[in-house]
Design a protein around this motif. Structure first.
Motif, PDB file in Angstrom:
ATOM      1  N   GLN A 174       0.800  -1.219   0.000  1.00 41.65           N
ATOM      2  CA  GLN A 174       0.000   0.000   0.000  1.00 41.65           C
ATOM      3  C   GLN A 174       0.837   1.274   0.000  1.00 41.65           C
ATOM      4  O   GLN A 174       0.413   2.298  -0.549  1.00 41.65           O
ATOM      5  CB  GLN A 174      -0.917   0.004   1.221  1.00 41.65           C
ATOM      6  CG  GLN A 174      -2.129  -0.890   1.096  1.00 41.65           C
ATOM      7  CD  GLN A 174      -3.195  -0.247   0.264  1.00 41.65           C
ATOM      8  OE1 GLN A 174      -3.973   0.572   0.742  1.00 41.65           O
ATOM      9  NE2 GLN A 174      -3.231  -0.582  -1.014  1.00 41.65           N
ATOM     10  N   ALA A 189       1.344   1.565  -3.631  1.00 40.94           N
ATOM     11  CA  ALA A 189       0.171   1.491  -4.498  1.00 40.94           C
ATOM     12  C   ALA A 189      -0.782   2.670  -4.323  1.00 40.94           C
ATOM     13  O   ALA A 189      -1.362   3.141  -5.311  1.00 40.94           O
ATOM     14  CB  ALA A 189      -0.586   0.185  -4.232  1.00 40.94           C
ATOM     15  N   ILE A 225      -2.218   4.440  -7.618  1.00 41.67           N
ATOM     16  CA  ILE A 225      -3.604   4.257  -8.049  1.00 41.67           C
ATOM     17  C   ILE A 225      -4.371   5.569  -7.941  1.00 41.67           C
ATOM     18  O   ILE A 225      -5.234   5.876  -8.775  1.00 41.67           O
ATOM     19  CB  ILE A 225      -4.268   3.130  -7.236  1.00 41.67           C
ATOM     20  CG1 ILE A 225      -3.626   1.794  -7.628  1.00 41.67           C
ATOM     21  CG2 ILE A 225      -5.778   3.086  -7.474  1.00 41.67           C
ATOM     22  CD1 ILE A 225      -4.162   0.593  -6.906  1.00 41.67           C
ATOM     23  N   LEU A 245      -9.938  -1.371 -10.969  1.00 44.29           N
ATOM     24  CA  LEU A 245      -8.623  -2.000 -10.859  1.00 44.29           C
ATOM     25  C   LEU A 245      -8.354  -2.428  -9.417  1.00 44.29           C
ATOM     26  O   LEU A 245      -7.911  -3.564  -9.165  1.00 44.29           O
ATOM     27  CB  LEU A 245      -7.540  -1.029 -11.329  1.00 44.29           C
ATOM     28  CG  LEU A 245      -6.087  -1.443 -11.044  1.00 44.29           C
ATOM     29  CD1 LEU A 245      -5.730  -2.694 -11.837  1.00 44.29           C
ATOM     30  CD2 LEU A 245      -5.132  -0.296 -11.391  1.00 44.29           C
ATOM     31  N   SER A 246      -8.642  -1.556  -8.486  1.00 40.86           N
ATOM     32  CA  SER A 246      -8.347  -1.833  -7.080  1.00 40.86           C
ATOM     33  C   SER A 246      -9.212  -2.966  -6.528  1.00 40.86           C
ATOM     34  O   SER A 246      -8.705  -3.917  -5.915  1.00 40.86           O
ATOM     35  CB  SER A 246      -8.563  -0.555  -6.259  1.00 40.86           C
ATOM     36  OG  SER A 246      -8.249  -0.762  -4.916  1.00 40.86           O
ATOM     37  N   GLY A 274      -8.340  -6.260  -8.110  1.00 41.12           N
ATOM     38  CA  GLY A 274      -7.135  -6.839  -7.505  1.00 41.12           C
ATOM     39  C   GLY A 274      -7.429  -7.534  -6.196  1.00 41.12           C
ATOM     40  O   GLY A 274      -6.887  -8.616  -5.909  1.00 41.12           O
ATOM     41  N   THR A 275      -8.318  -6.933  -5.401  1.00 42.31           N
ATOM     42  CA  THR A 275      -8.718  -7.561  -4.137  1.00 42.31           C
ATOM     43  C   THR A 275      -9.439  -8.882  -4.391  1.00 42.31           C
ATOM     44  O   THR A 275      -9.193  -9.885  -3.718  1.00 42.31           O
ATOM     45  CB  THR A 275      -9.631  -6.610  -3.336  1.00 42.31           C
ATOM     46  OG1 THR A 275      -8.897  -5.434  -2.993  1.00 42.31           O
ATOM     47  CG2 THR A 275     -10.129  -7.274  -2.060  1.00 42.31           C
ATOM     48  N   SER A 296      -6.899 -11.519  -5.452  1.00 38.64           N
ATOM     49  CA  SER A 296      -6.027 -11.893  -4.330  1.00 38.64           C
ATOM     50  C   SER A 296      -6.747 -12.799  -3.341  1.00 38.64           C
ATOM     51  O   SER A 296      -6.152 -13.723  -2.782  1.00 38.64           O
ATOM     52  CB  SER A 296      -5.517 -10.636  -3.612  1.00 38.64           C
ATOM     53  OG  SER A 296      -6.538 -10.013  -2.868  1.00 38.64           O
ATOM     54  N   PHE A 319      -0.181  -9.030  -3.581  1.00 44.63           N
ATOM     55  CA  PHE A 319      -0.967  -8.628  -4.746  1.00 44.63           C
ATOM     56  C   PHE A 319      -2.103  -7.699  -4.338  1.00 44.63           C
ATOM     57  O   PHE A 319      -2.384  -6.696  -5.014  1.00 44.63           O
ATOM     58  CB  PHE A 319      -1.515  -9.868  -5.449  1.00 44.63           C
ATOM     59  CG  PHE A 319      -2.174  -9.579  -6.767  1.00 44.63           C
ATOM     60  CD1 PHE A 319      -1.410  -9.376  -7.903  1.00 44.63           C
ATOM     61  CD2 PHE A 319      -3.548  -9.496  -6.866  1.00 44.63           C
ATOM     62  CE1 PHE A 319      -2.015  -9.094  -9.130  1.00 44.63           C
ATOM     63  CE2 PHE A 319      -4.169  -9.221  -8.078  1.00 44.63           C
ATOM     64  CZ  PHE A 319      -3.398  -9.019  -9.209  1.00 44.63           C
ATOM     65  N   ASP A 320      -2.757  -8.022  -3.234  1.00 41.36           N
ATOM     66  CA  ASP A 320      -3.837  -7.171  -2.727  1.00 41.36           C
ATOM     67  C   ASP A 320      -3.290  -5.796  -2.349  1.00 41.36           C
ATOM     68  O   ASP A 320      -3.896  -4.762  -2.655  1.00 41.36           O
ATOM     69  CB  ASP A 320      -4.493  -7.832  -1.510  1.00 41.36           C
ATOM     70  CG  ASP A 320      -5.841  -7.219  -1.173  1.00 41.36           C
ATOM     71  OD1 ASP A 320      -6.348  -6.415  -1.971  1.00 41.36           O
ATOM     72  OD2 ASP A 320      -6.394  -7.548  -0.109  1.00 41.36           O
ATOM     73  N   THR A 323      -2.412  -3.588  -5.453  1.00 40.77           N
ATOM     74  CA  THR A 323      -3.542  -3.116  -6.261  1.00 40.77           C
ATOM     75  C   THR A 323      -4.561  -2.353  -5.432  1.00 40.77           C
ATOM     76  O   THR A 323      -5.515  -1.792  -5.981  1.00 40.77           O
ATOM     77  CB  THR A 323      -4.259  -4.304  -6.943  1.00 40.77           C
ATOM     78  OG1 THR A 323      -4.684  -5.241  -5.938  1.00 40.77           O
ATOM     79  CG2 THR A 323      -3.340  -5.004  -7.924  1.00 40.77           C
TER      80      THR A 323
END
Length: 402
Positions: free
Chosen positions: A54, A57, A61, A76-77, A80-81, A84, A103-104, A107
């Protein structure tokens, strides 16, 4: 006004579902990791992977939302969650669990984009109240999430992950169907997608001063949150059940303040006043709480402390939106939110070191000192020169005067 209410309602539900899913997973991660033979050190590392992602990111973002539109960035966010959580649910190794959290984190920018949406759709008078609703959704998800997660975990640790993934999928649909885009692609050329632009924004003394204030305020309060369980064990010898009750008590107060009280306060006071008074009034309670020896007295001291913490956090975000133009909101709020993520890595280690080598009763003194430094910075660097001039149309004039 009707469109603004619809956007706020949709954002509230999106953040509530997102944080509910987050709250489902976080308390169970240590148990899930232990099934794959994780050591205590590895579990600690696992907890820091998401905020580490984070840190990088959130600004990125947020900047993407400035350039290509809030809706795309939120898709996108949340997407990604969703991915993940599927990886987490299907994970058959510790490395996959770690990858899913990274990954979470890389993103994740849901809060930043939601705050940027509010900056786009609200006027300055109602902005703090609207941001408070997002904070309330955040807190409510954290209160309810662990309870749901504990219930679902009786069928296996993977079940909460899949349930949380389902919530993320619902969010993807909500964004697609009900959320308008506030930054059409046709305007994307107006904002260069470079970190040089972010640097230029934070070279403005007003924004930089507020960021320093955020840094020390966040360090003090994140240390309080992350080490409270250690304090409860070391100082009061409380069992986990009582500690959980106290944390829920704090959470309910914060939800009430951000969901209801902040709107009433902003009718009488500016963000600068709320930050200034909130910081100075919170310091004594931060210092005193760690010296108490009984739970009733602890609850008495934690009530005003929770109120001030909630007020300051929302007011800083609201003031940040008023210091920059709308085409720089996402990147700016992303930097402010990345400070919170950085503190979630640094503060637990710092606080645990204090407990082990100095003593739990001195936690509050050090936390209070950090918050007091933020008060000094805000008072000396920001207030005397900025006064109440926070209108975005006067940003350039404000920055020139500071």
């Amino acid at each position: 006004m009707h469109k603004e209410k619809n956007v706020l309602r949709t954002l509230f539900l999106i953040i509530l579902a997102d944080m509910l899913g987050f709250g489902l997973i976080i308390p169970l991660l240590p148990y899930y990791a232990k099934e794959f033979g994780a050591s205590a050190l590895m579990i600690g590392f696992l907890g820091s992977i998401y905020p580490l992602g984070q840190v990088f990111a959130a600004p990125l973002i947020g900047r993407l939302s400035d350039k290509y539109g809030r809706k795309r960035a939120l898709h996108l966010s949340v997407g990604g969650t969703f991915v993940s959580l599927l990886i987490l649910g299907f994970a058959k190794s510790l490395s996959l669990i770690c990858f899913s959290r990274l990954f979470d984190g890389l993103t994740g920018g849901n809060i930043t984009v939601a705050q940027s949406y509010i900056g786009d759709f609200t006027d300055e008078k109602s902005r703090t109240k609207s941001l408070g609703l997002i904070g309330a959704a955040f807190g409510l998800g954290f209160i309810l999430g662990p309870a749901f997660g504990g219930f679902l975990s009786q069928w296996g640790m993977h079940v909460p992950a899949f349930f949380a993934a389902g919530l993320s999928f619902v969010n993807i649909i909500n964004i697609f169907l009900f959320l308008p885009d506030s930054k059409p692609v046709k305007n994307s050329k107006s904002v260069p997608f470079t970190f040089q632009e972010l640097k230029k924004t934070f070279s403005q003394p007003a924004v930089a001063s507020l960021l320093f204030t955020k840094f020390f305020y966040s360090l003090g309060f994140t240390m309080f949150e992350s080490t409270f369980a250690l304090f409860a064990i070391s100082r009061l010898n409380l069992p986990a059940s009582k500690t959980s009750f106290i944390l829920a008590y704090i959470g309910v107060i914060i939800v009430f303040v951000q969901g209801i009280l902040i709107g009433k306060l902003t009718k009488k006071y500016s963000e600068t006043d709320l930050i200034r008074y909130g910081i100075f009034l919170s310091v004594p309670f931060l210092v005193l709480y760690s010296f108490v020896k009984t739970v009733p007295m602890l609850l008495v001291l934690l009530a005003p402390l929770s109120v001030f913490s909630a007020v300051i956090g929302v007011s800083i975000s609201s003031l940040a939106t008023k210091l920059v133009s709308k085409d720089k909101l996402g990147g700016t709020l992303g930097i402010f939110n990345s400070v919170d993520s950085l503190m979630r890595i640094v503060a637990p280690v710092f606080g645990a070191t204090i407990v082990q080598y100095i003593g739990a009763k001195y936690l509050g003194t050090i936390e209070g000192s950090s918050v007091f430094v933020s008060a000094i910075l805000f008072g000396m660097l920001f207030l005397p020169k900025c006064n109440a001039k926070t209108n975005t149309d006067k940003t350039e004039e404000l920055s020139a005067n500071v």
